[in-house]
Write a protein that holds these residues in place. Structure first.
Motif, PDB file in Angstrom:
ATOM      1  N   PHE A 199       0.842  -1.197   0.000  1.00  0.00           N
ATOM      2  CA  PHE A 199       0.000   0.000   0.000  1.00  0.00           C
ATOM      3  C   PHE A 199       0.881   1.253   0.000  1.00  0.00           C
ATOM      4  CE2 PHE A 199      -2.044   3.390   2.479  1.00  0.00           C
ATOM      5  CZ  PHE A 199      -3.171   3.606   1.712  1.00  0.00           C
ATOM      6  N   ILE A 200       1.978   1.209   0.765  1.00  0.00           N
ATOM      7  CA  ILE A 200       2.909   2.329   0.793  1.00  0.00           C
ATOM      8  C   ILE A 200       3.596   2.473  -0.564  1.00  0.00           C
ATOM      9  CG2 ILE A 200       4.867   3.364   1.988  1.00  0.00           C
ATOM     10  CD1 ILE A 200       2.285   3.027   3.661  1.00  0.00           C
ATOM     11  N   ASP A 201       3.935   1.348  -1.189  1.00  0.00           N
ATOM     12  CA  ASP A 201       4.542   1.406  -2.527  1.00  0.00           C
ATOM     13  C   ASP A 201       3.604   2.073  -3.527  1.00  0.00           C
ATOM     14  OD1 ASP A 201       7.074   0.334  -2.091  1.00  0.00           O
ATOM     15  OD2 ASP A 201       6.356  -1.718  -2.270  1.00  0.00           O
ATOM     16  N   ALA A 202       2.325   1.711  -3.479  1.00  0.00           N
ATOM     17  CA  ALA A 202       1.360   2.327  -4.399  1.00  0.00           C
ATOM     18  C   ALA A 202       1.304   3.831  -4.174  1.00  0.00           C
ATOM     19  CB  ALA A 202      -0.018   1.708  -4.210  1.00  0.00           C
ATOM     20  N   ALA A 203       1.338   4.253  -2.910  1.00  0.00           N
ATOM     21  CA  ALA A 203       1.310   5.679  -2.608  1.00  0.00           C
ATOM     22  C   ALA A 203       2.581   6.361  -3.097  1.00  0.00           C
ATOM     23  CB  ALA A 203       1.140   5.886  -1.102  1.00  0.00           C
ATOM     24  N   ARG A 204       3.730   5.716  -2.937  1.00  0.00           N
ATOM     25  CA  ARG A 204       4.990   6.302  -3.420  1.00  0.00           C
ATOM     26  C   ARG A 204       4.971   6.471  -4.933  1.00  0.00           C
ATOM     27  NH1 ARG A 204       9.326   4.352  -3.843  1.00  0.00           N
ATOM     28  NH2 ARG A 204       8.862   2.120  -3.762  1.00  0.00           N
ATOM     29  N   CYS A 205       4.410   5.471  -5.632  1.00  0.00           N
ATOM     30  CA  CYS A 205       4.370   5.508  -7.095  1.00  0.00           C
ATOM     31  C   CYS A 205       3.313   6.462  -7.624  1.00  0.00           C
ATOM     32  CB  CYS A 205       4.091   4.115  -7.645  1.00  0.00           C
ATOM     33  SG  CYS A 205       5.377   2.889  -7.321  1.00  0.00           S
ATOM     34  N   GLY A 206       2.362   6.842  -6.773  1.00  0.00           N
ATOM     35  CA  GLY A 206       1.234   7.619  -7.263  1.00  0.00           C
ATOM     36  C   GLY A 206       0.265   6.765  -8.054  1.00  0.00           C
ATOM     37  N   ALA A 207       0.167   5.485  -7.675  1.00  0.00           N
ATOM     38  CA  ALA A 207      -0.619   4.513  -8.434  1.00  0.00           C
ATOM     39  C   ALA A 207      -1.883   4.120  -7.693  1.00  0.00           C
ATOM     40  CB  ALA A 207       0.218   3.255  -8.702  1.00  0.00           C
ATOM     41  N   ALA A 208      -2.886   3.700  -8.453  1.00  0.00           N
ATOM     42  CA  ALA A 208      -4.039   3.027  -7.877  1.00  0.00           C
ATOM     43  C   ALA A 208      -3.634   1.588  -7.579  1.00  0.00           C
ATOM     44  CB  ALA A 208      -5.210   3.065  -8.854  1.00  0.00           C
ATOM     45  N   GLY A 209      -3.944   1.123  -6.380  1.00  0.00           N
ATOM     46  CA  GLY A 209      -3.513  -0.205  -5.961  1.00  0.00           C
ATOM     47  C   GLY A 209      -4.615  -1.236  -6.085  1.00  0.00           C
ATOM     48  N   LEU A 210      -4.255  -2.410  -6.613  1.00  0.00           N
ATOM     49  CA  LEU A 210      -5.152  -3.560  -6.677  1.00  0.00           C
ATOM     50  C   LEU A 210      -4.544  -4.650  -5.805  1.00  0.00           C
ATOM     51  CD1 LEU A 210      -5.263  -1.999  -9.571  1.00  0.00           C
ATOM     52  CD2 LEU A 210      -6.585  -3.971 -10.281  1.00  0.00           C
ATOM     53  N   TYR A 211      -5.324  -5.165  -4.833  1.00  0.00           N
ATOM     54  CA  TYR A 211      -4.794  -6.060  -3.819  1.00  0.00           C
ATOM     55  C   TYR A 211      -5.658  -7.308  -3.703  1.00  0.00           C
ATOM     56  CZ  TYR A 211      -2.892  -1.484  -2.516  1.00  0.00           C
ATOM     57  OH  TYR A 211      -2.302  -0.241  -2.536  1.00  0.00           O
ATOM     58  N   PRO A 223     -12.180  -0.670   0.257  1.00  0.00           N
ATOM     59  CA  PRO A 223     -12.477  -0.978  -1.158  1.00  0.00           C
ATOM     60  C   PRO A 223     -13.205   0.161  -1.850  1.00  0.00           C
ATOM     61  CG  PRO A 223     -13.025  -2.831   0.261  1.00  0.00           C
ATOM     62  CD  PRO A 223     -12.719  -1.684   1.167  1.00  0.00           C
ATOM     63  N   GLY A 224     -12.674   0.533  -3.011  1.00  0.00           N
ATOM     64  CA  GLY A 224     -13.276   1.600  -3.786  1.00  0.00           C
ATOM     65  C   GLY A 224     -12.912   2.988  -3.308  1.00  0.00           C
ATOM     66  N   ILE A 241      -8.842  -4.133 -13.974  1.00  0.00           N
ATOM     67  CA  ILE A 241      -7.823  -3.353 -14.681  1.00  0.00           C
ATOM     68  C   ILE A 241      -8.434  -2.633 -15.872  1.00  0.00           C
ATOM     69  CG2 ILE A 241      -5.730  -3.531 -16.088  1.00  0.00           C
ATOM     70  CD1 ILE A 241      -4.899  -5.888 -14.227  1.00  0.00           C
ATOM     71  N   GLU A 242      -9.242  -3.337 -16.639  1.00  0.00           N
ATOM     72  CA  GLU A 242      -9.840  -2.721 -17.822  1.00  0.00           C
ATOM     73  C   GLU A 242     -10.839  -1.633 -17.436  1.00  0.00           C
ATOM     74  OE1 GLU A 242      -9.290  -5.959 -21.338  1.00  0.00           O
ATOM     75  OE2 GLU A 242     -11.163  -6.098 -20.194  1.00  0.00           O
ATOM     76  N   ASP A 247     -11.648   4.290 -17.037  1.00  0.00           N
ATOM     77  CA  ASP A 247     -12.144   5.342 -16.145  1.00  0.00           C
ATOM     78  C   ASP A 247     -10.961   6.041 -15.492  1.00  0.00           C
ATOM     79  OD1 ASP A 247     -13.420   6.952 -14.285  1.00  0.00           O
ATOM     80  OD2 ASP A 247     -14.978   5.462 -13.844  1.00  0.00           O
ATOM     81  N   CYS A 248     -10.447   7.028 -16.179  1.00  0.00           N
ATOM     82  CA  CYS A 248      -9.261   7.744 -15.708  1.00  0.00           C
ATOM     83  C   CYS A 248      -9.522   8.430 -14.368  1.00  0.00           C
ATOM     84  CB  CYS A 248      -8.841   8.753 -16.770  1.00  0.00           C
ATOM     85  SG  CYS A 248      -7.360   9.698 -16.370  1.00  0.00           S
ATOM     86  N   GLU A 249     -10.721   8.976 -14.193  1.00  0.00           N
ATOM     87  CA  GLU A 249     -11.028   9.686 -12.950  1.00  0.00           C
ATOM     88  C   GLU A 249     -11.032   8.734 -11.762  1.00  0.00           C
ATOM     89  OE1 GLU A 249     -11.220  12.919 -12.277  1.00  0.00           O
ATOM     90  OE2 GLU A 249     -10.503  13.124 -14.335  1.00  0.00           O
ATOM     91  N   ALA A 250     -11.606   7.551 -11.934  1.00  0.00           N
ATOM     92  CA  ALA A 250     -11.608   6.572 -10.848  1.00  0.00           C
ATOM     93  C   ALA A 250     -10.186   6.163 -10.497  1.00  0.00           C
ATOM     94  CB  ALA A 250     -12.431   5.353 -11.256  1.00  0.00           C
ATOM     95  N   ARG A 251      -9.368   5.983 -11.502  1.00  0.00           N
ATOM     96  CA  ARG A 251      -7.968   5.598 -11.286  1.00  0.00           C
ATOM     97  C   ARG A 251      -7.233   6.677 -10.494  1.00  0.00           C
ATOM     98  NH1 ARG A 251      -6.639   5.034 -16.456  1.00  0.00           N
ATOM     99  NH2 ARG A 251      -5.253   6.830 -16.670  1.00  0.00           N
ATOM    100  N   ARG A 252      -7.425   7.920 -10.889  1.00  0.00           N
ATOM    101  CA  ARG A 252      -6.740   9.007 -10.191  1.00  0.00           C
ATOM    102  C   ARG A 252      -7.276   9.192  -8.776  1.00  0.00           C
ATOM    103  NH1 ARG A 252      -6.788  13.277 -15.290  1.00  0.00           N
ATOM    104  NH2 ARG A 252      -5.080  12.297 -16.457  1.00  0.00           N
ATOM    105  N   ARG A 253      -8.572   8.965  -8.602  1.00  0.00           N
ATOM    106  CA  ARG A 253      -9.165   9.125  -7.271  1.00  0.00           C
ATOM    107  C   ARG A 253      -8.604   8.085  -6.300  1.00  0.00           C
ATOM    108  NH1 ARG A 253     -13.885   8.842  -8.856  1.00  0.00           N
ATOM    109  NH2 ARG A 253     -14.372   6.675  -8.329  1.00  0.00           N
ATOM    110  N   LEU A 254      -8.524   6.825  -6.741  1.00  0.00           N
ATOM    111  CA  LEU A 254      -7.963   5.777  -5.889  1.00  0.00           C
ATOM    112  C   LEU A 254      -6.516   6.093  -5.524  1.00  0.00           C
ATOM    113  CD1 LEU A 254      -9.301   2.536  -7.625  1.00  0.00           C
ATOM    114  CD2 LEU A 254      -9.972   3.403  -5.381  1.00  0.00           C
ATOM    115  N   ALA A 255      -5.748   6.564  -6.512  1.00  0.00           N
ATOM    116  CA  ALA A 255      -4.343   6.884  -6.261  1.00  0.00           C
ATOM    117  C   ALA A 255      -4.223   8.042  -5.270  1.00  0.00           C
ATOM    118  CB  ALA A 255      -3.641   7.218  -7.570  1.00  0.00           C
ATOM    119  N   ALA A 256      -5.040   9.074  -5.457  1.00  0.00           N
ATOM    120  CA  ALA A 256      -4.962  10.252  -4.585  1.00  0.00           C
ATOM    121  C   ALA A 256      -5.365   9.918  -3.162  1.00  0.00           C
ATOM    122  CB  ALA A 256      -5.848  11.371  -5.148  1.00  0.00           C
ATOM    123  N   GLU A 257      -6.431   9.126  -2.991  1.00  0.00           N
ATOM    124  CA  GLU A 257      -6.873   8.738  -1.647  1.00  0.00           C
ATOM    125  C   GLU A 257      -5.831   7.862  -0.965  1.00  0.00           C
ATOM    126  OE1 GLU A 257      -9.356   9.608   0.227  1.00  0.00           O
ATOM    127  OE2 GLU A 257     -10.338  10.919  -1.222  1.00  0.00           O
TER     128      GLU A 257
END
Length: 269
Positions: A199-211, A223-224, A241-242, A247-257
């Motif tokens: 989870f910390i790695d995803a935050a460092r990368c600025g990525a949305a995480g799938l676990y 979740p979500g 993933i697809e 949904d770029c906005e959902a991806r960015r929202r998960l990453a930002a949160e």
């Protein structure tokens, strides 16, 4: 046999010669394109042993066949044109195909597991077989040794990064380097003791995480909100993933949160 021109690029393996002769007899023009000095055996001792042997097998031993079979001989520098003028070498202009310069959409995924995750690597390969055959702009970084390279090297747009020192790893996986971080975690005694560090790695990368939907991420990931929890079926991960690709906005929202929560956990103001 319907072709008018066949271009032989760099190499002329012995197993091709018979077929090329048949093409030439059928009236098909053969051209040879050389972008390095491949026809001079005197240069071989300067090369690494493995590369030297490849050149011997692929071109050096058949070099006399090039002017016999091919006309014209195209080269890519004035040096080669002058050196092989006796063979009628012609320098081609530097003219890249427009497709090489076209902008292409790119979505970067990563899996940051180590070599102890053999179950996960095998599982991930099946997922990437599906994903990379369906999506043409997904690129995946995987950290692994030579055995992992052999396991994944036939997959398109998958890059195997060798293990590196910690400062280099931090720089390679820093902010903006990844859009989606994949963290499958299958059931095993080793995995039962893990903490939710990816989870910390995803935050460092600025990525949305799938676990994976099991401890340590089950009960930790919201979740979500700051990540997705998924079962063990590759199809479920593929669909998630697809969805995030589309949904770029959902991806960015998960990453930002996720990043916001990680900063809170760090005590940062």
């Amino acid at each position: 046999m319907a072709a008018h021109l066949v271009v032989v690029v760099r190499y002329l393996p012995r197993c091709w010669i018979r077929a090329l002769r048949q093409l030439r007899k059928a009236g098909i023009r053969l051209a040879y394109l050389m972008d390095d000095d491949l026809l001079d055996p005197a240069l071989l001792p300067q090369l690494p042993a493995a590369y030297r042997q490849r050149l011997r097998q692929r071109i050096t031993r058949q070099r006399s066949r090039v002017p016999e079979l091919c006309d014209p001989i195209w080269v890519t520098s004035a040096f080669l044109e002058l050196k092989y003028a006796h063979l009628g070498a012609l320098q081609l202009p530097l003219s890249p195909h427009p497709g090489l310069l076209a902008e292409r959409p790119r979505l970067q995924l990563a899996y940051l597991g180590s070599s102890v995750h053999q179950l996960e690597f095998a599982w991930l390969r099946e997922l990437l077989l599906l994903l990379q055959s369906r999506q043409c702009h997904t690129h995946v970084d995987v950290f692994g040794d030579l055995s992992i390279n052999r396991q994944f090297r036939d997959l398109p747009r998958v890059r195997i990064l060798h293990p590196m020192r910690w400062p280099s790893y931090l720089a390679e996986t820093g902010q903006g380097r990844c859009d989606l971080l994949l963290t499958p975690l299958l059931e095993s005694p080793l995995n039962a003791a893990r903490a939710p560090v990816k989870f910390i790695d995803a935050a460092r990368c600025g990525a949305a995480g799938l676990y994976s939907d099991r401890p340590p991420y089950q009960g930790f990931i919201r979740p979500g909100v700051d990540g997705l929890l998924l079962g063990d079926r590759q199809q479920e991960w593929l669909e998630a993933i697809e969805w995030l690709i589309g949904d770029c906005e959902a991806r960015r929202r998960l990453a930002a949160e996720g990043r916001c929560r990680a900063l809170q956990l760090s005590g940062a103001p």
